[in-house]
Design a protein around this motif. Structure first.
Motif, mmCIF file in Angstrom:
data_model
loop_
_atom_site.group_PDB
_atom_site.id
_atom_site.type_symbol
_atom_site.label_atom_id
_atom_site.label_comp_id
_atom_site.label_asym_id
_atom_site.label_seq_id
_atom_site.Cartn_x
_atom_site.Cartn_y
_atom_site.Cartn_z
ATOM 1 N N ALA A 14 0.809 -1.228 0.000
ATOM 2 C CA ALA A 14 0.000 0.000 0.000
ATOM 3 C C ALA A 14 0.842 1.277 0.000
ATOM 4 O O ALA A 14 0.392 2.323 -0.453
ATOM 5 C CB ALA A 14 -0.937 0.004 1.202
ATOM 6 N N ALA A 15 2.067 1.194 0.514
ATOM 7 C CA ALA A 15 2.889 2.405 0.612
ATOM 8 C C ALA A 15 3.571 2.762 -0.714
ATOM 9 O O ALA A 15 4.187 3.819 -0.827
ATOM 10 C CB ALA A 15 3.935 2.232 1.703
ATOM 11 N N ILE A 16 3.434 1.869 -1.703
ATOM 12 C CA ILE A 16 4.052 2.196 -2.994
ATOM 13 C C ILE A 16 3.083 3.097 -3.753
ATOM 14 O O ILE A 16 1.914 2.756 -3.912
ATOM 15 C CB ILE A 16 4.306 0.936 -3.851
ATOM 16 C CG1 ILE A 16 5.174 -0.063 -3.096
ATOM 17 C CG2 ILE A 16 4.957 1.312 -5.183
ATOM 18 C CD1 ILE A 16 5.298 -1.397 -3.800
ATOM 19 N N HIS A 17 3.531 4.259 -4.164
ATOM 20 C CA HIS A 17 2.668 5.070 -5.017
ATOM 21 C C HIS A 17 3.486 5.574 -6.197
ATOM 22 O O HIS A 17 4.714 5.459 -6.216
ATOM 23 C CB HIS A 17 2.013 6.199 -4.238
ATOM 24 C CG HIS A 17 2.989 7.157 -3.647
ATOM 25 N ND1 HIS A 17 3.621 6.926 -2.457
ATOM 26 C CD2 HIS A 17 3.466 8.337 -4.100
ATOM 27 C CE1 HIS A 17 4.437 7.925 -2.189
ATOM 28 N NE2 HIS A 17 4.364 8.799 -3.176
ATOM 29 N N LEU A 44 -0.164 16.635 -11.393
ATOM 30 C CA LEU A 44 0.968 15.761 -11.044
ATOM 31 C C LEU A 44 0.982 15.480 -9.540
ATOM 32 O O LEU A 44 1.214 14.348 -9.113
ATOM 33 C CB LEU A 44 2.302 16.385 -11.469
ATOM 34 C CG LEU A 44 2.571 16.456 -12.977
ATOM 35 C CD1 LEU A 44 3.886 17.171 -13.237
ATOM 36 C CD2 LEU A 44 2.587 15.082 -13.611
ATOM 37 N N ALA A 45 0.696 16.518 -8.749
ATOM 38 C CA ALA A 45 0.707 16.357 -7.290
ATOM 39 C C ALA A 45 -0.362 15.368 -6.833
ATOM 40 O O ALA A 45 -0.186 14.670 -5.839
ATOM 41 C CB ALA A 45 0.501 17.708 -6.612
ATOM 42 N N SER A 46 -1.471 15.299 -7.577
ATOM 43 C CA SER A 46 -2.530 14.365 -7.179
ATOM 44 C C SER A 46 -2.318 12.983 -7.810
ATOM 45 O O SER A 46 -3.220 12.153 -7.802
ATOM 46 C CB SER A 46 -3.905 14.932 -7.539
ATOM 47 O OG SER A 46 -4.091 14.884 -8.933
ATOM 48 N N ALA A 81 4.088 1.145 -19.940
ATOM 49 C CA ALA A 81 5.461 0.727 -19.615
ATOM 50 C C ALA A 81 6.172 1.810 -18.799
ATOM 51 O O ALA A 81 6.834 1.515 -17.806
ATOM 52 C CB ALA A 81 6.227 0.420 -20.895
ATOM 53 N N GLU A 82 5.977 3.069 -19.199
ATOM 54 C CA GLU A 82 6.657 4.168 -18.502
ATOM 55 C C GLU A 82 6.176 4.300 -17.055
ATOM 56 O O GLU A 82 6.933 4.691 -16.181
ATOM 57 C CB GLU A 82 6.463 5.490 -19.254
ATOM 58 C CG GLU A 82 7.242 5.558 -20.567
ATOM 59 C CD GLU A 82 8.735 5.804 -20.360
ATOM 60 O OE1 GLU A 82 9.142 6.237 -19.271
ATOM 61 O OE2 GLU A 82 9.501 5.565 -21.315
ATOM 62 N N ARG A 83 4.896 3.966 -16.826
ATOM 63 C CA ARG A 83 4.372 4.027 -15.450
ATOM 64 C C ARG A 83 5.088 3.021 -14.546
ATOM 65 O O ARG A 83 5.140 3.204 -13.338
ATOM 66 C CB ARG A 83 2.872 3.706 -15.445
ATOM 67 C CG ARG A 83 2.021 4.865 -15.896
ATOM 68 C CD ARG A 83 0.570 4.427 -16.019
ATOM 69 N NE ARG A 83 -0.290 5.573 -16.322
ATOM 70 C CZ ARG A 83 -1.557 5.463 -16.723
ATOM 71 N NH1 ARG A 83 -2.090 4.270 -16.898
ATOM 72 N NH2 ARG A 83 -2.262 6.551 -16.961
ATOM 73 N N LEU A 84 5.588 1.944 -15.143
ATOM 74 C CA LEU A 84 6.244 0.896 -14.348
ATOM 75 C C LEU A 84 7.732 1.138 -14.158
ATOM 76 O O LEU A 84 8.402 0.336 -13.501
ATOM 77 C CB LEU A 84 6.041 -0.465 -15.031
ATOM 78 C CG LEU A 84 4.595 -0.973 -15.017
ATOM 79 C CD1 LEU A 84 4.475 -2.238 -15.854
ATOM 80 C CD2 LEU A 84 4.132 -1.234 -13.592
ATOM 81 N N GLN A 123 8.227 4.568 -9.176
ATOM 82 C CA GLN A 123 7.504 3.829 -8.139
ATOM 83 C C GLN A 123 8.069 4.193 -6.775
ATOM 84 O O GLN A 123 8.947 3.525 -6.242
ATOM 85 C CB GLN A 123 7.585 2.341 -8.417
ATOM 86 C CG GLN A 123 7.040 2.025 -9.809
ATOM 87 C CD GLN A 123 6.545 0.604 -9.922
ATOM 88 O OE1 GLN A 123 5.749 0.146 -9.119
ATOM 89 N NE2 GLN A 123 7.051 -0.099 -10.908
ATOM 90 N N VAL A 124 7.521 5.284 -6.246
ATOM 91 C CA VAL A 124 7.995 5.819 -4.969
ATOM 92 C C VAL A 124 7.609 4.852 -3.839
ATOM 93 O O VAL A 124 6.496 4.342 -3.810
ATOM 94 C CB VAL A 124 7.358 7.216 -4.716
ATOM 95 C CG1 VAL A 124 7.828 7.797 -3.394
ATOM 96 C CG2 VAL A 124 7.674 8.158 -5.875
ATOM 97 N N GLY A 125 8.548 4.593 -2.930
ATOM 98 C CA GLY A 125 8.268 3.682 -1.804
ATOM 99 C C GLY A 125 8.666 2.250 -2.090
ATOM 100 O O GLY A 125 8.563 1.374 -1.222
ATOM 101 N N MET A 126 9.128 1.984 -3.320
ATOM 102 C CA MET A 126 9.474 0.617 -3.694
ATOM 103 C C MET A 126 10.661 0.084 -2.885
ATOM 104 O O MET A 126 10.673 -1.085 -2.477
ATOM 105 C CB MET A 126 9.774 0.567 -5.201
ATOM 106 C CG MET A 126 10.082 -0.809 -5.743
ATOM 107 S SD MET A 126 8.727 -1.978 -5.460
ATOM 108 C CE MET A 126 7.622 -1.569 -6.800
ATOM 109 N N ALA A 127 11.646 0.948 -2.616
ATOM 110 C CA ALA A 127 12.841 0.488 -1.906
ATOM 111 C C ALA A 127 12.471 -0.019 -0.515
ATOM 112 O O ALA A 127 12.902 -1.105 -0.096
ATOM 113 C CB ALA A 127 13.869 1.615 -1.824
ATOM 114 N N ASP A 128 11.605 0.741 0.183
ATOM 115 C CA ASP A 128 11.170 0.311 1.519
ATOM 116 C C ASP A 128 10.397 -0.998 1.441
ATOM 117 O O ASP A 128 10.574 -1.890 2.260
ATOM 118 C CB ASP A 128 10.249 1.378 2.151
ATOM 119 C CG ASP A 128 11.064 2.561 2.641
ATOM 120 O OD1 ASP A 128 12.303 2.419 2.732
ATOM 121 O OD2 ASP A 128 10.457 3.615 2.910
#
Ligand code: 5GP
Length: 211
Positions: free
Chosen positions: A4-7, A97-99, A190-193, A198-203
């Motif tokens: 859920a934390a990945i956005h 973009l912010a939303s 593809a670009e979305r992936l 993908q913010v939060g992916m590392a955590d």
């Protein structure tokens, strides 16, 4: 624990082409098919064509107002195309973009270069080419709204515009509208992936690994 934390960071999708290559039709279909995609509505000093709606196709504004907005830094980019000014209002793009929405831009190569200078990591650029010179001319005439001299001017401008194709990430020859629309959607998906979007992916991965 879940994902859920990945956005996702919103991206800026630019479509450029010479007038008459079919770009506006592709844009309209994309917006219908992709609810997470919002169109950036440009401001312009040119007069509306029949059927164009103020606030939807463009914000049609007077030259003085345009110049004032340029001076105030209200545009993300702006350019003079043919005899008119065009610009991308900054605020709605930043809000979208912010939303977490992606934003679609129908801008020329000059605008693309300006956006690239400021926002390269968020930018995905696509150049649309017509399948032949004959088809380009047929499509420009098919509009039957512009005087002959304007059409001739656009034909010669098209040659200049098309010289900028190597500056774009992707190039599509618009032979078949449905195929072109599917191609742009594939690029978007593809670009979305992309890892960086993908913010939060590392955590998330660290937790998966028990780290
Ligand atoms: P038209 O007058 O046929 O709608 O557009 C003429 C050209 O201006 C097209 O190549 C279109 O992509 C470009 N254009 C439209 N809006 C903008 C804008 O906000 N900025 C820039 N740089 N070009 C634009």
């Amino acid at each position: 624990m879940n994902d859920a934390a990945i956005h996702r960071r919103g991206l800026m999708l630019v479509l450029s082409s010479p007038s008459g290559a079919g770009k506006s039709t592709i844009s309209k279909a994309l917006l219908q098919a992709e609810p997470q995609l919002a169109m950036s509505v440009s401001a312009t000093t040119r007069t509306p064509r029949p059927g164009e709606v103020d606030g939807k196709d463009y914000h049609f504004i007077a030259l003085e107002r345009m110049k004032g907005m340029i001076d105030q830094g209200e545009f993300l980019e702006h350019a003079k195309v043919f005899d008119n000014y065009y610009g991308t209002p900054r605020a709605p793009v930043e809000a979208a973009l912010a939303s977490g929405k992606d934003v679609l831009f129908d801008i020329d190569w000059q605008g693309t270069q300006q956006v690239a200078a400021n926002a390269r990591p968020d930018l995905v650029t696509v150049f649309v080419l017509p399948p032949s010179v004959e088809e380009l001319e047929r499509r420009l005439r098919g509009r039957a709204q512009d005087p002959e001299e304007v059409i001739q001017k656009r034909m010669s401008k098209a040659a200049d515009e098309m010289s900028h194709w190597p500056e774009y990430d992707y190039v599509i020859v618009n032979r078949d509208l449905d195929v072109s629309i599917a191609s742009v959607r594939s690029i978007l998906h593809a670009e979305r992936l992309k890892r960086v979007r993908q913010v939060g992916m590392a955590d998330f991965v660290n937790k998966l690994r028990g780290a």
